[in-house]
Design a protein around this motif. Structure first.
Motif, PDB file in Angstrom:
ATOM      1  N   THR A  12     -31.029 -24.075  16.140  1.00  0.00           N
ATOM      2  CA  THR A  12     -32.057 -23.359  16.981  1.00  0.00           C
ATOM      3  C   THR A  12     -31.490 -21.931  17.001  1.00  0.00           C
ATOM      4  O   THR A  12     -32.268 -21.033  16.991  1.00  0.00           O
ATOM      5  CB  THR A  12     -31.949 -24.118  18.190  1.00  0.00           C
ATOM      6  OG1 THR A  12     -32.279 -25.480  18.216  1.00  0.00           O
ATOM      7  CG2 THR A  12     -32.994 -23.313  19.119  1.00  0.00           C
ATOM      8  N   ALA A  13     -30.121 -21.836  17.013  1.00  0.00           N
ATOM      9  CA  ALA A  13     -29.577 -20.506  16.939  1.00  0.00           C
ATOM     10  C   ALA A  13     -30.054 -19.630  15.847  1.00  0.00           C
ATOM     11  O   ALA A  13     -30.270 -18.446  15.938  1.00  0.00           O
ATOM     12  CB  ALA A  13     -28.123 -20.592  17.359  1.00  0.00           C
ATOM     13  N   GLY A  14     -29.984 -20.293  14.593  1.00  0.00           N
ATOM     14  CA  GLY A  14     -30.316 -19.590  13.275  1.00  0.00           C
ATOM     15  C   GLY A  14     -31.653 -19.161  13.455  1.00  0.00           C
ATOM     16  O   GLY A  14     -32.086 -18.447  12.894  1.00  0.00           O
ATOM     17  N   LEU A  47     -33.549 -18.466  15.880  1.00  0.00           N
ATOM     18  CA  LEU A  47     -33.467 -17.394  16.854  1.00  0.00           C
ATOM     19  C   LEU A  47     -33.276 -15.891  16.296  1.00  0.00           C
ATOM     20  O   LEU A  47     -33.802 -15.059  16.183  1.00  0.00           O
ATOM     21  CB  LEU A  47     -32.914 -17.643  18.130  1.00  0.00           C
ATOM     22  CG  LEU A  47     -32.969 -16.460  19.177  1.00  0.00           C
ATOM     23  CD1 LEU A  47     -34.163 -16.175  19.515  1.00  0.00           C
ATOM     24  CD2 LEU A  47     -31.801 -16.719  20.266  1.00  0.00           C
ATOM     25  N   VAL A  48     -31.962 -16.161  15.627  1.00  0.00           N
ATOM     26  CA  VAL A  48     -31.595 -14.934  14.680  1.00  0.00           C
ATOM     27  C   VAL A  48     -32.351 -14.473  13.792  1.00  0.00           C
ATOM     28  O   VAL A  48     -32.762 -13.297  13.597  1.00  0.00           O
ATOM     29  CB  VAL A  48     -29.961 -15.194  14.266  1.00  0.00           C
ATOM     30  CG1 VAL A  48     -29.752 -14.118  13.327  1.00  0.00           C
ATOM     31  CG2 VAL A  48     -29.235 -15.346  15.148  1.00  0.00           C
ATOM     32  N   TRP A  99     -29.504 -16.870   7.397  1.00  0.00           N
ATOM     33  CA  TRP A  99     -29.329 -16.146   9.019  1.00  0.00           C
ATOM     34  C   TRP A  99     -27.815 -15.652   9.069  1.00  0.00           C
ATOM     35  O   TRP A  99     -27.705 -14.771  10.188  1.00  0.00           O
ATOM     36  CB  TRP A  99     -30.160 -17.077   9.839  1.00  0.00           C
ATOM     37  CG  TRP A  99     -29.382 -18.312   9.970  1.00  0.00           C
ATOM     38  CD1 TRP A  99     -29.476 -19.491   9.203  1.00  0.00           C
ATOM     39  CD2 TRP A  99     -28.131 -18.728  10.936  1.00  0.00           C
ATOM     40  NE1 TRP A  99     -28.553 -20.249   9.710  1.00  0.00           N
ATOM     41  CE2 TRP A  99     -27.712 -19.969  10.610  1.00  0.00           C
ATOM     42  CE3 TRP A  99     -27.371 -17.826  11.852  1.00  0.00           C
ATOM     43  CZ2 TRP A  99     -26.748 -20.564  11.506  1.00  0.00           C
ATOM     44  CZ3 TRP A  99     -26.377 -18.511  12.571  1.00  0.00           C
ATOM     45  CH2 TRP A  99     -26.211 -19.872  12.349  1.00  0.00           C
ATOM     46  N   TRP A 100     -27.055 -16.397   8.623  1.00  0.00           N
ATOM     47  CA  TRP A 100     -25.682 -16.187   9.070  1.00  0.00           C
ATOM     48  C   TRP A 100     -24.986 -14.881   8.502  1.00  0.00           C
ATOM     49  O   TRP A 100     -24.022 -14.229   9.007  1.00  0.00           O
ATOM     50  CB  TRP A 100     -24.585 -17.372   8.460  1.00  0.00           C
ATOM     51  CG  TRP A 100     -24.885 -17.518   7.080  1.00  0.00           C
ATOM     52  CD1 TRP A 100     -24.288 -17.106   5.993  1.00  0.00           C
ATOM     53  CD2 TRP A 100     -25.929 -18.438   6.271  1.00  0.00           C
ATOM     54  NE1 TRP A 100     -24.647 -17.519   4.804  1.00  0.00           N
ATOM     55  CE2 TRP A 100     -25.655 -18.411   5.132  1.00  0.00           C
ATOM     56  CE3 TRP A 100     -26.591 -19.518   7.173  1.00  0.00           C
ATOM     57  CZ2 TRP A 100     -26.326 -19.275   4.106  1.00  0.00           C
ATOM     58  CZ3 TRP A 100     -27.399 -20.089   6.406  1.00  0.00           C
ATOM     59  CH2 TRP A 100     -27.151 -20.184   4.881  1.00  0.00           C
ATOM     60  N   THR A 147     -27.305 -27.191  18.544  1.00  0.00           N
ATOM     61  CA  THR A 147     -27.771 -25.965  18.853  1.00  0.00           C
ATOM     62  C   THR A 147     -27.809 -25.068  17.804  1.00  0.00           C
ATOM     63  O   THR A 147     -28.523 -24.123  17.725  1.00  0.00           O
ATOM     64  CB  THR A 147     -26.975 -25.348  20.064  1.00  0.00           C
ATOM     65  OG1 THR A 147     -26.894 -26.299  21.002  1.00  0.00           O
ATOM     66  CG2 THR A 147     -27.396 -23.963  20.352  1.00  0.00           C
ATOM     67  N   VAL A 148     -26.992 -25.098  16.858  1.00  0.00           N
ATOM     68  CA  VAL A 148     -26.834 -24.296  15.495  1.00  0.00           C
ATOM     69  C   VAL A 148     -28.320 -23.932  14.814  1.00  0.00           C
ATOM     70  O   VAL A 148     -28.544 -22.955  14.498  1.00  0.00           O
ATOM     71  CB  VAL A 148     -25.793 -24.918  14.646  1.00  0.00           C
ATOM     72  CG1 VAL A 148     -25.747 -24.027  13.280  1.00  0.00           C
ATOM     73  CG2 VAL A 148     -24.317 -24.572  15.134  1.00  0.00           C
TER      74      VAL A 148
END
Length: 324
Positions: A53-55, A57-58, A72-73, A50-51
């Motif tokens: 994909t979350a990156g 999205l952000v 992105w973080w 998931t990480v």
């Protein structure tokens, strides 16, 4: 006086566990897969999956300059949100995106390609399972063998079929098709239907062949023919398997790039979403920030289809796994 036989009772040894039906290796594997270690491993896999994909999205909501210069973080340290990426991708100029128009092309390609495969595969599966004709087993074996043929090997012969037609003994049996314009949609429909039928027929045949024979015998006694048996008995029972196959076919056609890129003739008027996504980053990759928004735009429809039909999908996967 008649005596009723009874089952002898065997005394168990003290301290010895009772052996229950269904025990053994299967129960041990089931306990291990449902234990705390297996749950922890599943959580770790889900997190790692998931990480990224979350990156993505952000990043789709970050300004282009920040995407180019920072990771992105860093968004959580100094959050700054913008919708410019989505605005450019959906409604921008031709060089920016204009994915809204390609959304329609993807639906025009995907929906008929899915319906054709479901319809033909269901009819073929019923015929191969319950209609006795000469060469039936060899025909099913040939269809099964087509699954191992790489798709890339058939692209050139199929493209020649569309562009030159079919000539037998100097006689034009089938005319040549146009590779551009509205006819390009027909080319993609035929290509996706051909490529999806071997797997579709194989999956549905395995399901239809497991239906009780007594259902068909009772229907024939009542005077029903193959058409009525297929529509009144087989199709209702086949619904979970059809939905499962439909999800697979829909996702495969929606995410396809190779077939659409070849058989639409490079025409932007008929190109689906995936072809336009491949061009979003620019010739030198200088505008790759638009891909972050474009990727999630293309994911909306597949995710919606999967979650809406998830219960049918699970039923289709479990169909035929338990008898009785």
């Amino acid at each position: 006086m008649t005596t009723t036989p009874t089952t002898p009772v065997v005394a168990e040894a003290p301290g010895r566990p009772t052996r229950r039906p269904g025990g053994g290796a299967a129960s041990r594997v089931r306990r291990r897969l449902s234990g705390s270690a297996a749950s922890l491993a599943a959580l770790v896999i889900a997190f790692v999956w998931t990480v990224p994909t979350a990156g993505l999205l952000v990043s789709s909501f970050r300004p282009a300059e920040q995407i180019r210069t920072t990771g992105w973080w860093t968004f959580f340290a100094s959050p700054e949100v913008t919708l410019d990426n989505y605005r450019d991708v959906l409604f921008g100029s031709a060089s920016d995106g204009q994915l809204a128009s390609h959304f329609v092309n993807s639906f025009v390609i995907t929906l008929p390609s899915t319906v054709f495969v479901l319809g033909v595969a269901a009819l073929a599966a019923y015929a191969l399972a319950w209609i006795d004709f000469r060469g039936r087993d060899w025909l099913f074996l040939g269809i099964f063998a087509l699954q191992i043929v790489p798709l890339q090997m058939s692209l050139v012969p199929l493209l020649r079929f569309f562009s030159q037609g079919v000539t037998v003994g100097g006689v034009q049996v089938l005319p040549a098709w146009e590779l551009t314009g509205a006819m390009a949609f027909t080319n993609v429909w035929v290509a996706h239907t051909i490529f999806g039928l071997p797997l579709g027929i194989f999956l549905l045949h395995n399901f239809v062949s497991q239906l009780p024979k007594s259902l068909f015998e009772a229907a024939r006694v009542d005077g029903a023919g193959h058409g009525r048996i297929f529509t009144r008995i087989v199709l209702p029972l086949l619904t979970p398997a059809l939905v499962s196959l439909g999800i697979f076919q829909f996702l495969w056609v929606w995410n396809d790039l190779l077939v659409a890129l070849i058989f639409t003739g490079g025409d932007t008027a008929t190109a689906p979403l995936t072809v336009r996504l491949a061009e979003l980053a620019g010739t030198r990759g200088e505008a790759w920030h638009r891909l972050t928004a474009g990727a999630f735009v293309s994911m909306v429809v597949p995710l919606t289809v999967f979650f809406l039909l998830q219960r049918y999908f699970v039923r289709g996967l479990l169909a035929g796994s338990v008898k009785g």
